[in-house]
Motif scaffolding. Sequence first.
Motif, PDB file in Angstrom:
ATOM      1  N   ILE A 140      45.364  18.402  22.143  1.00 37.42           N
ATOM      2  CA  ILE A 140      45.488  18.517  23.599  1.00 37.42           C
ATOM      3  C   ILE A 140      44.203  17.980  24.215  1.00 37.42           C
ATOM      4  O   ILE A 140      43.120  18.503  23.941  1.00 37.42           O
ATOM      5  N   VAL A 141      44.342  16.929  25.004  1.00 36.42           N
ATOM      6  CA  VAL A 141      43.192  16.393  25.739  1.00 36.42           C
ATOM      7  C   VAL A 141      43.363  16.754  27.209  1.00 36.42           C
ATOM      8  O   VAL A 141      44.478  17.012  27.675  1.00 36.42           O
ATOM      9  N   PHE A 142      42.264  16.784  27.928  1.00 38.71           N
ATOM     10  CA  PHE A 142      42.278  17.196  29.327  1.00 38.71           C
ATOM     11  C   PHE A 142      41.603  16.134  30.187  1.00 38.71           C
ATOM     12  O   PHE A 142      40.624  15.525  29.759  1.00 38.71           O
ATOM     13  N   ASP A 143      42.126  15.960  31.401  1.00 42.95           N
ATOM     14  CA  ASP A 143      41.460  15.071  32.351  1.00 42.95           C
ATOM     15  C   ASP A 143      40.436  15.877  33.149  1.00 42.95           C
ATOM     16  O   ASP A 143      40.259  17.081  32.924  1.00 42.95           O
ATOM     17  N   ALA A 144      39.756  15.225  34.083  1.00 38.86           N
ATOM     18  CA  ALA A 144      38.688  15.883  34.852  1.00 38.86           C
ATOM     19  C   ALA A 144      39.198  17.070  35.666  1.00 38.86           C
ATOM     20  O   ALA A 144      38.458  18.019  35.922  1.00 38.86           O
ATOM     21  N   ALA A 145      40.488  17.045  36.060  1.00 37.64           N
ATOM     22  CA  ALA A 145      41.073  18.150  36.824  1.00 37.64           C
ATOM     23  C   ALA A 145      41.624  19.245  35.907  1.00 37.64           C
ATOM     24  O   ALA A 145      42.301  20.157  36.355  1.00 37.64           O
ATOM     25  N   ASP A 146      41.355  19.144  34.598  1.00 37.14           N
ATOM     26  CA  ASP A 146      41.783  20.107  33.590  1.00 37.14           C
ATOM     27  C   ASP A 146      43.290  20.078  33.333  1.00 37.14           C
ATOM     28  O   ASP A 146      43.868  21.061  32.871  1.00 37.14           O
ATOM     29  N   ASN A 147      43.959  18.950  33.610  1.00 33.08           N
ATOM     30  CA  ASN A 147      45.379  18.788  33.295  1.00 33.08           C
ATOM     31  C   ASN A 147      45.516  18.422  31.823  1.00 33.08           C
ATOM     32  O   ASN A 147      44.862  17.484  31.349  1.00 33.08           O
ATOM     33  N   PRO A 148      46.360  19.146  31.064  1.00 30.48           N
ATOM     34  CA  PRO A 148      46.501  18.876  29.635  1.00 30.48           C
ATOM     35  C   PRO A 148      47.478  17.733  29.343  1.00 30.48           C
ATOM     36  O   PRO A 148      48.381  17.443  30.123  1.00 30.48           O
ATOM     37  N   CYS A 149      47.280  17.103  28.210  1.00 26.36           N
ATOM     38  CA  CYS A 149      48.163  16.060  27.688  1.00 26.36           C
ATOM     39  C   CYS A 149      48.163  16.257  26.182  1.00 26.36           C
ATOM     40  O   CYS A 149      47.093  16.311  25.559  1.00 26.36           O
ATOM     41  N   SER A 150      49.359  16.397  25.532  1.00 22.88           N
ATOM     42  CA  SER A 150      49.360  16.831  24.134  1.00 22.88           C
ATOM     43  C   SER A 150      50.280  16.028  23.220  1.00 22.88           C
ATOM     44  O   SER A 150      51.191  15.343  23.656  1.00 22.88           O
ATOM     45  N   LEU A 151      50.007  16.188  21.916  1.00 24.70           N
ATOM     46  CA  LEU A 151      50.738  15.548  20.823  1.00 24.70           C
ATOM     47  C   LEU A 151      50.686  16.488  19.621  1.00 24.70           C
ATOM     48  O   LEU A 151      49.778  17.318  19.523  1.00 24.70           O
ATOM     49  N   ASP A 152      51.634  16.361  18.680  1.00 22.54           N
ATOM     50  CA  ASP A 152      51.702  17.261  17.528  1.00 22.54           C
ATOM     51  C   ASP A 152      51.693  16.503  16.197  1.00 22.54           C
ATOM     52  O   ASP A 152      52.745  16.256  15.617  1.00 22.54           O
ATOM     53  N   PRO A 153      50.519  16.148  15.650  1.00 26.27           N
ATOM     54  CA  PRO A 153      50.436  15.524  14.325  1.00 26.27           C
ATOM     55  C   PRO A 153      50.348  16.557  13.203  1.00 26.27           C
ATOM     56  O   PRO A 153      50.542  17.753  13.442  1.00 26.27           O
ATOM     57  N   VAL A 154      50.023  16.119  11.957  1.00 24.71           N
ATOM     58  CA  VAL A 154      50.048  16.996  10.776  1.00 24.71           C
ATOM     59  C   VAL A 154      48.860  16.692   9.858  1.00 24.71           C
ATOM     60  O   VAL A 154      48.493  15.542   9.669  1.00 24.71           O
ATOM     61  N   ILE A 155      48.277  17.754   9.277  1.00 21.40           N
ATOM     62  CA  ILE A 155      47.278  17.634   8.195  1.00 21.40           C
ATOM     63  C   ILE A 155      47.972  18.096   6.920  1.00 21.40           C
ATOM     64  O   ILE A 155      48.636  19.134   6.914  1.00 21.40           O
ATOM     65  N   VAL A 156      47.811  17.334   5.816  1.00 26.40           N
ATOM     66  CA  VAL A 156      48.395  17.706   4.533  1.00 26.40           C
ATOM     67  C   VAL A 156      47.269  17.820   3.521  1.00 26.40           C
ATOM     68  O   VAL A 156      46.547  16.843   3.271  1.00 26.40           O
ATOM     69  N   ASN A 157      47.106  18.997   2.930  1.00 20.82           N
ATOM     70  CA  ASN A 157      46.096  19.184   1.875  1.00 20.82           C
ATOM     71  C   ASN A 157      46.747  18.850   0.541  1.00 20.82           C
ATOM     72  O   ASN A 157      47.619  19.564   0.062  1.00 20.82           O
ATOM     73  N   ASP A 158      46.318  17.742  -0.061  1.00 19.97           N
ATOM     74  CA  ASP A 158      46.876  17.277  -1.336  1.00 19.97           C
ATOM     75  C   ASP A 158      45.950  17.538  -2.508  1.00 19.97           C
ATOM     76  O   ASP A 158      46.264  17.204  -3.623  1.00 19.97           O
ATOM     77  N   GLU A 159      44.798  18.125  -2.257  1.00 25.27           N
ATOM     78  CA  GLU A 159      43.774  18.443  -3.254  1.00 25.27           C
ATOM     79  C   GLU A 159      43.583  17.266  -4.139  1.00 25.27           C
ATOM     80  O   GLU A 159      42.949  16.651  -4.627  1.00 25.27           O
TER      81      GLU A 159
END
Length: 159
Positions: A140-159
């Motif tokens: 979630i990133v925010f602009d100067a007025a604190d409006n959010p903008c979001s995306l949903d990626p993934v981390i995979v632990n493969d050791e």
Amino acid sequence: MAGKSVLPVLLFGSALASGAAQPQQPLTEATCQTTSCTVKVDASACETGGPPSVDIGKIHIKGNKNIRIVWEVSHPGFEFRLGRSLLLKDPRGDPTGQFSGKFLLGPNDQPDPSLKRGRRMQWLDANIVVDNNEYPYHVIVFDAADNPCSLDPVIVNDE
């Protein structure tokens, strides 16, 4: 006659509704086999109501422990907020203790606990494989007025 004019309006409304829902883009994948990896966050689409994008949507962590994952906002006018910008989607948070060292990075590229907003943020990933090794998260990133903008990626632990 009124029945004939309703059908085109319904079809037009249906087309608008289906156009508003954007199809889920396939996640770009990459493997991180070093001690530090960077994910670039492009927030340019946020200016027109779209989601941000990342250059690595599904990052596989392999071969090392305590990997430093750095997210970097590459579009001016948007930044991270400490405690509000990178969040695991699992409502339980991080029950296995995989992720620590959640800080914004200062100008010297080092964690700065005094920062509450900034363009670069890190997590340390222990990379311990457990029953579930995929960790969907919110960017979630925010602009100067604190409006959010979001995306949903993934981390995979493969050791």
